[in-house]
Design an enzyme around this catalytic site. Structure first.
Site, PDB file in Angstrom:
ATOM      1  N   SER A  20     -52.575 -21.981   0.137  1.00 21.27           N
ATOM      2  CA  SER A  20     -53.404 -21.969  -1.070  1.00 21.27           C
ATOM      3  C   SER A  20     -54.017 -23.350  -1.340  1.00 21.27           C
ATOM      4  CB  SER A  20     -52.557 -21.549  -2.274  1.00 21.27           C
ATOM      5  OG  SER A  20     -53.358 -21.530  -3.427  1.00 21.27           O
ATOM      6  N   LYS A  44     -57.136 -19.681  -3.650  1.00 18.32           N
ATOM      7  CA  LYS A  44     -56.818 -20.704  -4.652  1.00 18.32           C
ATOM      8  C   LYS A  44     -56.107 -20.023  -5.819  1.00 18.32           C
ATOM      9  CE  LYS A  44     -57.066 -24.592  -7.006  1.00 18.32           C
ATOM     10  NZ  LYS A  44     -56.130 -25.668  -6.660  1.00 18.32           N
ATOM     11  N   ASN A  68     -53.997 -35.262  -4.249  1.00 19.27           N
ATOM     12  CA  ASN A  68     -54.986 -34.497  -5.011  1.00 19.27           C
ATOM     13  C   ASN A  68     -54.499 -34.302  -6.427  1.00 19.27           C
ATOM     14  OD1 ASN A  68     -54.526 -31.469  -5.896  1.00 19.27           O
ATOM     15  ND2 ASN A  68     -53.276 -31.803  -4.069  1.00 19.27           N
ATOM     16  N   CYS A 126     -47.003 -26.596  -8.785  1.00 19.18           N
ATOM     17  CA  CYS A 126     -47.937 -27.726  -8.705  1.00 19.18           C
ATOM     18  C   CYS A 126     -47.314 -28.912  -9.441  1.00 19.18           C
ATOM     19  CB  CYS A 126     -49.287 -27.369  -9.332  1.00 19.18           C
ATOM     20  SG  CYS A 126     -50.424 -28.765  -9.266  1.00 19.18           S
ATOM     21  N   ASN A 186     -44.755 -26.928  -2.001  1.00 21.18           N
ATOM     22  CA  ASN A 186     -45.995 -27.433  -2.601  1.00 21.18           C
ATOM     23  C   ASN A 186     -46.065 -28.949  -2.330  1.00 21.18           C
ATOM     24  OD1 ASN A 186     -48.308 -27.724  -4.333  1.00 21.18           O
ATOM     25  ND2 ASN A 186     -47.613 -25.947  -5.477  1.00 21.18           N
ATOM     26  N   GLY A 239     -47.912 -30.528   5.796  1.00 24.59           N
ATOM     27  CA  GLY A 239     -48.187 -31.494   6.861  1.00 24.59           C
ATOM     28  C   GLY A 239     -48.309 -30.914   8.248  1.00 24.59           C
TER      29      GLY A 239
END
Ligand code: RRO
Length: 299
Positions: A20, A44, A68, A126, A186, A239
């Site tokens: 995502s 998303k 981000n 998140c 995440n 990663g």
């Protein structure tokens, strides 16, 4: 060679999926990922109301990866539902809809618009979005209620875990509530400071670190999850830039592997990773992906 895997009822032609966050609002980009060989796409995260996200700058490249602070920008669940419908018309790979919601009622409303999806991913991990991230994933009871409400849709529910929270406890609780699998992990909470301006670089101050530097953390979480719940499907995310990263996740116990940050280099990375996995299997006389899932636990 059998590249197929079963992910909570989703039949994937190979173990590589789009995680995502990176291209989940553009059907054109989703199609390019499918053409490149990807086996499923996670959209998303959608929230009930549209969100603008954090002020710029929202992305900052650091030596060891990418920070981000997007802030969950999305056009809202209704609009995401239309994008999903178009994606389902054009693509043939499974589409996983990512849900961002703070309550069971809200998640039910979001899910209502996304019923064309093949599965849901609950994103409560998140690290830098207030109310829908760290606070929620640290509350196993709230997570269980939201999972219960998503389960009422009848679609498979995957829960995206954070390496920050007491994730093993959360994992057990959401499984009791009916979760069908996990996505781990995440991004990790980080920040960067501009030494000349003497202030945080990112508009949202904090950001999520992704890229190669978080891979060993993600492998560890997948390994420990699989040790605790060997029969529960896991998507390893974090990663993955080359085929060895993907194989590591599978040996740790993941049935599928998500790519995200690596796609900034172009879609050819999908083919490179899939070719590398195939060569590894041939050289080591493995005939199916299922044969190698969790193999690192046997020694
Ligand atoms: O939109 C974001 O800022 C974001 C999300 Br929802 C997430 O789950 N992880 C991340 O690194 N960024």
């Amino acid at each position: 060679m059998d590249f197929r895997v079963d992910l909570a009822g989703l039949r994937l032609k190979n173990p590589l999926i789009v995680a995502s966050g990176v291209l989940g609002v553009s059907v054109g980009l989703m199609k390019r990922a499918e053409d490149a060989g990807i086996a499923a796409i996670t959209m998303k995260t959608a929230t009930l109301q549209a969100r603008q996200g954090h002020p710029n700058p929202v992305v900052y490249e650091v030596d060891c990866g990418l920070l981000n602070s997007m802030g969950l920008p999305n056009p809202g669940a209704r609009e995401m539902g239309f994008i999903l419908e178009e994606a389902k018309r054009i693509l043939s790979v499974p589409i996983i809809a990512s849900v961002g919601a703070a309550t069971p009622e809200e998640s039910a409303e979001v899910a209502k618009y996304l019923m064309k999806a093949d599965a849901f991913e609950l994103n409560a991990s998140c690290p830098h979005v207030k109310g829908l991230g760290a606070e929620l994933i640290s509350d196993p009871e709230a997570m269980a209620l939201i999972v219960g409400s998503l389960k009422n849709t009848g679609l498979p529910v995957l829960v995206k875990l954070s390496a920050h929270a007491d994730w093993l406890h959360v994992a057990g609780r959401v499984l009791d509530a009916g979760a069908d699998g996990f996505v781990a992990i995440n991004t990790l909470k980080g920040m960067a400071i501009d030494v000349y301006a003497r202030k945080p670089v990112l508009g949202g101050v904090y950001g999520g670190l992704s890229g190669p530097s978080i891979h060993p953390v993600a492998v560890r979480v997948v390994y420990e999850l699989h040790r605790e719940y060997p029969d529960v499907p896991i998507v390893g995310v974090g990663g993955v830039e080359k085929w060895t990263d993907a194989v590591e996740f599978i040996l740790a116990g993941a049935r599928a592997v998500g790519v995200a940050t690596a796609l900034r280099k172009g879609f050819q990375v999908v083919d490179e990773i899939l070719r590398g996995i195939a060569l590894y299997m041939r050289e080591n006389s493995f005939s199916s992906i299922n044969e190698i899932v969790g193999l690192a636990h046997r020694c």
